[in-house]
Scaffold this motif. Sequence first.
Motif, PDB file in Angstrom:
ATOM      1  N   TYR A 128       0.850  -1.183   0.000  1.00 49.96           N
ATOM      2  CA  TYR A 128       0.000   0.000   0.000  1.00 49.96           C
ATOM      3  C   TYR A 128       0.895   1.246   0.000  1.00 49.96           C
ATOM      4  CZ  TYR A 128      -3.238  -3.482   1.924  1.00 49.96           C
ATOM      5  OH  TYR A 128      -3.984  -4.602   2.145  1.00 49.96           O
ATOM      6  N   GLU A 129       0.340   2.354  -0.456  1.00 49.55           N
ATOM      7  CA  GLU A 129       1.019   3.639  -0.368  1.00 49.55           C
ATOM      8  C   GLU A 129       0.111   4.606   0.374  1.00 49.55           C
ATOM      9  OE1 GLU A 129       3.869   6.161  -3.258  1.00 49.55           O
ATOM     10  OE2 GLU A 129       1.857   5.848  -4.044  1.00 49.55           O
ATOM     11  N   ASN A 130       0.700   5.370   1.305  1.00 48.92           N
ATOM     12  CA  ASN A 130      -0.078   6.326   2.089  1.00 48.92           C
ATOM     13  C   ASN A 130       0.633   7.666   2.062  1.00 48.92           C
ATOM     14  OD1 ASN A 130      -1.381   7.841   4.131  1.00 48.92           O
ATOM     15  ND2 ASN A 130      -2.002   5.959   5.177  1.00 48.92           N
ATOM     16  N   THR A 131       0.048   8.620   1.374  1.00 45.62           N
ATOM     17  CA  THR A 131       0.650   9.952   1.243  1.00 45.62           C
ATOM     18  C   THR A 131      -0.102  10.988   2.074  1.00 45.62           C
ATOM     19  OG1 THR A 131      -0.682  10.387  -0.734  1.00 45.62           O
ATOM     20  CG2 THR A 131       1.514   9.448  -1.058  1.00 45.62           C
ATOM     21  N   THR A 132      -0.951  10.529   3.031  1.00 45.23           N
ATOM     22  CA  THR A 132      -1.760  11.454   3.823  1.00 45.23           C
ATOM     23  C   THR A 132      -1.010  12.020   5.018  1.00 45.23           C
ATOM     24  OG1 THR A 132      -2.656   9.719   5.271  1.00 45.23           O
ATOM     25  CG2 THR A 132      -3.803  10.134   3.179  1.00 45.23           C
ATOM     26  N   GLY A 133       0.115  11.388   5.405  1.00 43.79           N
ATOM     27  CA  GLY A 133       0.824  11.824   6.598  1.00 43.79           C
ATOM     28  C   GLY A 133       0.288  11.233   7.877  1.00 43.79           C
ATOM     29  N   ASN A 134      -0.719  10.375   7.808  1.00 43.89           N
ATOM     30  CA  ASN A 134      -1.283   9.758   8.998  1.00 43.89           C
ATOM     31  C   ASN A 134      -0.422   8.583   9.433  1.00 43.89           C
ATOM     32  OD1 ASN A 134      -3.021   8.371  10.909  1.00 43.89           O
ATOM     33  ND2 ASN A 134      -4.691   9.604  10.070  1.00 43.89           N
ATOM     34  N   ASN A 135      -0.041   8.546  10.703  1.00 45.00           N
ATOM     35  CA  ASN A 135       0.803   7.449  11.187  1.00 45.00           C
ATOM     36  C   ASN A 135       0.062   6.131  11.265  1.00 45.00           C
ATOM     37  OD1 ASN A 135       3.012   9.126  11.454  1.00 45.00           O
ATOM     38  ND2 ASN A 135       2.632   9.571  13.614  1.00 45.00           N
ATOM     39  N   ASP A 136      -1.255   6.176  11.314  1.00 43.52           N
ATOM     40  CA  ASP A 136      -2.067   4.964  11.326  1.00 43.52           C
ATOM     41  C   ASP A 136      -2.269   4.517   9.878  1.00 43.52           C
ATOM     42  OD1 ASP A 136      -3.990   3.009  11.453  1.00 43.52           O
ATOM     43  OD2 ASP A 136      -5.275   4.075  12.856  1.00 43.52           O
TER      44      ASP A 136
ATOM     45  N   PRO B 274       5.864  11.551  -2.027  1.00 44.43           N
ATOM     46  CA  PRO B 274       6.485  11.110  -0.772  1.00 44.43           C
ATOM     47  C   PRO B 274       5.437  10.683   0.245  1.00 44.43           C
ATOM     48  CG  PRO B 274       6.441  13.488  -0.873  1.00 44.43           C
ATOM     49  CD  PRO B 274       5.912  13.007  -2.196  1.00 44.43           C
ATOM     50  N   GLY B 275       5.859   9.866   1.203  1.00 36.25           N
ATOM     51  CA  GLY B 275       4.929   9.365   2.199  1.00 36.25           C
ATOM     52  C   GLY B 275       5.351   8.011   2.697  1.00 36.25           C
TER      53      GLY B 275
ATOM     54  N   ASP C  91      10.846  -9.023  15.919  1.00 31.08           N
ATOM     55  CA  ASP C  91      12.095  -8.654  16.597  1.00 31.08           C
ATOM     56  C   ASP C  91      11.730  -7.681  17.710  1.00 31.08           C
ATOM     57  OD1 ASP C  91      14.517  -7.270  17.305  1.00 31.08           O
ATOM     58  OD2 ASP C  91      14.111  -5.868  15.659  1.00 31.08           O
ATOM     59  N   GLN C  92      12.072  -8.018  18.960  1.00 36.61           N
ATOM     60  CA  GLN C  92      11.686  -7.188  20.091  1.00 36.61           C
ATOM     61  C   GLN C  92      12.869  -6.471  20.736  1.00 36.61           C
ATOM     62  OE1 GLN C  92       9.186 -10.519  21.981  1.00 36.61           O
ATOM     63  NE2 GLN C  92       7.883  -8.727  22.286  1.00 36.61           N
ATOM     64  N   THR C  93      13.952  -6.316  19.973  1.00 36.48           N
ATOM     65  CA  THR C  93      15.151  -5.687  20.544  1.00 36.48           C
ATOM     66  C   THR C  93      14.926  -4.208  20.820  1.00 36.48           C
ATOM     67  OG1 THR C  93      16.509  -7.263  19.319  1.00 36.48           O
ATOM     68  CG2 THR C  93      17.616  -5.325  20.239  1.00 36.48           C
ATOM     69  N   ALA C  94      14.510  -3.456  19.803  1.00 38.32           N
ATOM     70  CA  ALA C  94      14.283  -2.016  19.940  1.00 38.32           C
ATOM     71  C   ALA C  94      13.163  -1.627  18.989  1.00 38.32           C
ATOM     72  CB  ALA C  94      15.550  -1.223  19.636  1.00 38.32           C
ATOM     73  N   THR C  95      12.009  -1.352  19.523  1.00 39.12           N
ATOM     74  CA  THR C  95      10.857  -1.090  18.668  1.00 39.12           C
ATOM     75  C   THR C  95      10.990   0.216  17.893  1.00 39.12           C
ATOM     76  OG1 THR C  95       8.474  -0.720  18.644  1.00 39.12           O
ATOM     77  CG2 THR C  95       9.646   0.002  20.597  1.00 39.12           C
ATOM     78  N   GLN C  96      10.480   0.183  16.657  1.00 35.52           N
ATOM     79  CA  GLN C  96      10.404   1.392  15.832  1.00 35.52           C
ATOM     80  C   GLN C  96       8.992   1.983  15.848  1.00 35.52           C
ATOM     81  OE1 GLN C  96      13.310   2.396  14.449  1.00 35.52           O
ATOM     82  NE2 GLN C  96      14.239   0.590  15.382  1.00 35.52           N
ATOM     83  N   GLN C  97       8.060   1.291  16.529  1.00 36.32           N
ATOM     84  CA  GLN C  97       6.654   1.722  16.618  1.00 36.32           C
ATOM     85  C   GLN C  97       6.038   1.906  15.226  1.00 36.32           C
ATOM     86  OE1 GLN C  97       6.556   5.134  19.298  1.00 36.32           O
ATOM     87  NE2 GLN C  97       6.337   3.739  21.032  1.00 36.32           N
TER      88      GLN C  97
END
Length: 812
Positions: free
Chosen positions: A540-548, A583-584, A606-612
């Motif tokens: 998928y591509e998301n160019t809305t800027g929404n983190n969700d 971009p997005g 991978d649970q070492t360091a989450t990127q959220q």
Amino acid sequence: MKKALIVGLVLAFTAGLCLAAGTPSITSTITEGLKAKDAAAGPDYSTPYRPYVKKSGGKAWQLQEGFEGSFLPAGWDSARVSGTYSGYLTRVTSGTYPTCTPHSGTYMVKWYCFLASAGNRMRLMTPPVRIGAANDSLSFWMTHSTGYPTTNDRIVVEKMVKSGGTWGSWVLVDSFSRYQPAFSWAYKALPLGMHNGDSVRISLTCHSMYGDNIYLDDVSIGSAYTPTAGDLELYSIDAPAGSYMAPDEAFTPAVTVSNPGTTPVSNYRVVFDIDDGTTKALVYTDTVDVAGPLDPGNTYQAGFDGFTPQGLSNYYVTAFVDGPDDTYSGNDTLTSYFRTFNELQGQVADDNAGGAGLAGVKVKVTGPATDSTFTDGSGDYFFFDLAAGTYTVTAAKAGYITETATGITITDNMQTTLDLSMGYPVLVLTPTDSIYCILPWGGADSTTWQFTLENQGTRDMAYSVSWPELVKGAKAPVSLVLDDGSRDNDIGIGGTAEFIWVNRFTPAGGEFPFRLQQVQLYFSALGNVAIGHGIQIVVYENTTGNNDPAVGSNLLYQYNTTVQAVDAWNVYDLPDEVLLNGPGDVVIGVIGLHVPGTSYWPASIDQTATQQRSWAGWWTTVNHPEPPTLPPDDSWILIDAYFPGNWMIRGYGETGSGSVAWLDVAPATGTVPAYDTGYLTVTFDAAGLDSLTDHAANVTFNTNAMITKRTDYVPAYLHVVGTGVSGGPSQPLSYAFGLNANRPNPVSGRTSFSFTLPRAQDYSLKVYNVSGQLVESFTGKGQAGANSVSWNAQKAGAGVYLYRLNAGGQSA
């Protein structure tokens, strides 16, 4: 009625063992009784029976629910009070965290607290029940677990009372913590006799504060029972089947009588009464006389004459069993309730399917109360027990344009019908394969083509166009990676529904446009994943800027494949490169098509360091929709809320670069109304370009045509002919006879043959198969310089073809 979504995430490790104390279920048999209504040889009662005389003493079971039938049970309801976790309330046959089995029977209710964040609240509500005695009470069984004594996970009990014809609001009754020193099923009881003569609804709400799961079973409004000699029990009211009955449609009332006592019982009478629920006036009564005998542990189903309910009415049912040999009256009576109207009801129609009912639409009401439900298989929905007032109603379904209706008035004991229709645009793009142009070097010569955007759908289609250039030789790698390469855990989904797990990547703006060429996935044998299990890779591509990613993501690509290896990275070279314009965000995900049940954890993390940036979601159906639009936002979670980490999903590709001044598309944005056609002009311009050069770009169409592909792209090619130095010709331009390679090649649909002629003259271009048979022929008068013809190769079929140009005595 709403159905609870029975989906959740589970970790792949073993929980501690807990034991559940319960009673075995008893399978009863039906003893054939004699229906002897109005028969001279009927049972001999020593007291008058019409109107019936209820025995004094004891209590009637008003409600008994062990969740063994449908879920939710008829007349029950559920509602989310807070939080977003859709898989929170379900029904199960066994439990985990703690390990347990139902208190009795096969099923129990589960609040999925183990994977729900703090603050999740989900009501489980009984149907309206009329309190019939001063010592009536509510009782239920719930689990208790060891550990976490400082975290107050609990079941909160509230009641809503209808007194004088008006329902009140929810009132807190009590709260029960779920933690005890040792595991057990715990019995809870609360008095309700203060509402004798009124109707009540009970709400059981689980409050989750990061504890283990909470289980519920055997909810009753009534009293405990000790078997006695010579006893009959009205076990169940079997009709009407639910809390809603269609008006003017007759049904056959029925009840089941059981013998829970220790000795057989003969000569009894069963009565079925219906009153109008408002004035309490009797509108129906029927009696069945049974000779028996009915042995201990057996049941008998009594059927009555038909009843036809009228529209816009509430009805209360009272069923009663009595006889000279029935020694205990405390379990002789049951009551029920049904209605022939809903405060709000209607149908959601699919415009694109000729107005057919649309199933699986989420219908939400907001106003004095907030509630939501889903349309059934016929597209119908209804709401009951809404507070009077003005509401806004929205209908939403993945792939459809959301519809909203405002100013909807709800009145007590009246029915409002609101029919809605939904649809979506459908893009038919011409051409769909490629466009090819030859222009002479050194001049300001230009030419135009035309795109046709036909909207065959029932809603307006918004579009935007971009045309990033991809130049051979000007490439740079793009790597989309969140994990550190170490698999630390595996996560799966409960139940038997497909779910999706995705990573949200945000490449640097300078990396766009680029082509995604490869996806890598890690699968672990500890997740019970096996080679050959089906998966679907989605982009998928998301160019809305929404983190969700569930908000504003457009589906670009889907690819069905299988697991190739376990305990290793699986490398998938995509059959078709995916163009990302940006971009997005770039969202790469996996849909697990293999769903054997709860013991399946395909998503390695991978649970070492989450990127959220790792998310999971699921749909309201067992299988994902086609095309796989992302699940709705309220069933979508950032996995960090439960297990911080990063899915082991990676993407790789190459950038494009270069100026695109030689191409223009106008208008670049716009709207094509439903059932209408729009036209776009494509302009090629060779001014300022070097001679004998090739240029390529993808003209990309982003639309809200959501059921069909949201993104289409058409390759555009420009070939510049002639010799000299960039910036302008040093002498008059002359052209040589020549035939160029067709583009594109290989051909999947349409291809273009380009050639140059030294002067304006007649030409012929013929296409042959490898056997020398003529397949296609083009003739015409060409111009001096660049010419081209287009051929739709789909009719010719797969194979290898040759083509020859003849003009002015020359051939190529």
